[in-house]
Every structure is written in C-alpha cells, then in structure tokens.
Write a protein that holds these residues in place. Structure first.
Motif, short mmCIF file in Angstrom:
data_model
loop_
_atom_site.label_atom_id
_atom_site.label_comp_id
_atom_site.label_asym_id
_atom_site.label_seq_id
_atom_site.Cartn_x
_atom_site.Cartn_y
_atom_site.Cartn_z
N PHE A 33 71.54 55.11 87.60
CA PHE A 33 72.69 54.22 87.50
C PHE A 33 72.33 52.99 88.32
CE2 PHE A 33 74.41 58.23 86.34
CZ PHE A 33 75.50 57.97 85.52
N GLU A 53 66.84 58.28 81.89
CA GLU A 53 68.03 57.71 81.26
C GLU A 53 68.58 56.64 82.20
OE1 GLU A 53 69.52 58.16 78.36
OE2 GLU A 53 68.20 59.76 77.67
N GLU A 66 81.48 49.64 80.75
CA GLU A 66 82.10 50.26 79.58
C GLU A 66 82.71 51.62 79.93
OE1 GLU A 66 79.14 50.61 76.52
OE2 GLU A 66 78.76 48.45 76.50
N LEU A 67 81.97 52.42 80.68
CA LEU A 67 82.47 53.74 81.06
C LEU A 67 83.71 53.61 81.94
CD1 LEU A 67 79.05 55.46 81.82
CD2 LEU A 67 80.58 55.95 79.89
N TYR A 68 83.72 52.63 82.82
CA TYR A 68 84.87 52.41 83.69
C TYR A 68 86.11 52.03 82.87
CZ TYR A 68 87.91 50.45 87.24
OH TYR A 68 88.99 50.18 88.02
N ILE A 84 71.43 53.92 83.01
CA ILE A 84 72.79 53.48 82.77
C ILE A 84 72.93 52.16 83.54
CG2 ILE A 84 75.23 54.00 83.04
CD1 ILE A 84 72.65 56.76 82.93
N ASP A 85 72.85 51.06 82.79
CA ASP A 85 72.85 49.74 83.43
C ASP A 85 74.27 49.26 83.70
OD1 ASP A 85 73.81 48.86 80.97
OD2 ASP A 85 71.97 47.81 80.42
N GLN A 86 74.38 48.08 84.30
CA GLN A 86 75.69 47.58 84.72
C GLN A 86 76.66 47.38 83.55
OE1 GLN A 86 74.84 44.07 86.95
NE2 GLN A 86 74.21 42.87 85.17
N ASP A 87 76.16 47.02 82.38
CA ASP A 87 77.04 46.86 81.22
C ASP A 87 77.61 48.21 80.79
OD1 ASP A 87 76.56 44.13 81.19
OD2 ASP A 87 74.92 44.30 79.73
N ARG A 88 76.77 49.23 80.78
CA ARG A 88 77.22 50.57 80.39
C ARG A 88 78.18 51.14 81.44
NH1 ARG A 88 79.23 53.62 76.96
NH2 ARG A 88 78.51 55.75 76.90
N ILE A 89 77.90 50.91 82.70
CA ILE A 89 78.79 51.36 83.77
C ILE A 89 80.17 50.73 83.58
CG2 ILE A 89 79.25 51.27 86.26
CD1 ILE A 89 76.15 51.47 86.63
N ARG A 91 86.67 52.60 79.71
CA ARG A 91 87.09 53.75 78.92
C ARG A 91 87.88 54.74 79.77
NH1 ARG A 91 82.52 56.99 76.28
NH2 ARG A 91 82.22 55.02 75.21
#
Length: 109
Positions: free
Chosen positions: A52, A83, A92-94, A85-90, A96
């Motif tokens: 992450f 795997e 998105e997860l937040y 998990i870059d800042q954009d994906r982090i 969601r």
C-alpha cells in the motif's frame, strides 16, 4: 500479515501474507519499498505480498518492481506476486467504504 478469506465459504484462501505500507510525496523512485517486499517474501512461504503506497509511482519504480518480482520467482523457485495498491486505489477503497457505511441503517456519516 493479513489473511485472505473466501467470502462465500468463509475459509482461509491464503494466510500470513506480508503487507508493507509506505507514504511518499511526489514521484516515487526509491527502491526501498521493493527491498522491503523482497525481505518479507524471503522470510515467509507466501507467494504474495501487498504494498500500500502513497506517492506518484514512476515508470522506473514499476519497472524495478516487475524485475524484482521476476528475479525472486527464479531465485526462490516459486511464483511470487507483488500486489500494489497505489494512492488512487486507496482513495477508491476509502470512498467505497464511506458510501457503504452511509447506506447502513442507523449509521452516522
């Protein structure tokens, strides 16, 4: 370390997966996070490691990560997967997570 659980059967899919969390600002060119992932993989039987990471991942960083993953696969004689998990994906997860909480009855978001 984290554990992946099959949501349908609630059985453990993979256990003791190494996780690294890194916080950078601006372009990430250092190999320090990659070195940490390698150390984790060498100290466990897990074929998988999560990273992450905040910061702008450069092409150089991504190339170095891929090369290290391939080298470790050859050296250890087992498939290794990093795997990321870059800042954009982090983010998105937040979002969601927040929106799911807002849908729960009685939630205060």
């Amino acid at each position: 370390m984290v554990r992946l659980i099959n949501p349908l059967t609630e059985t453990i899919v993979i256990d003791d997966i190494p996780v690294q969390c890194k916080n950078y600002t601006g372009p990430v060119t250092t190999t320090e996070p990659i070195n940490d992932l390698e150390r984790c993989v060498r100290n466990t039987d897990s074929p998988l490691a999560f990273l992450f990471i905040l910061g702008d991942l450069t092409d150089e960083f991504r190339d170095n990560l891929q090369k290290r993953q391939e080298e470790l696969t050859r050296q250890l004689g087992r498939e290794i997967t990093f795997e990321v998990i870059d800042q954009d994906r982090i983010a998105e997860l937040y979002v969601r997570s927040i929106s799911q909480r807002a849908q729960w009855p009685g939630s205060a978001v």
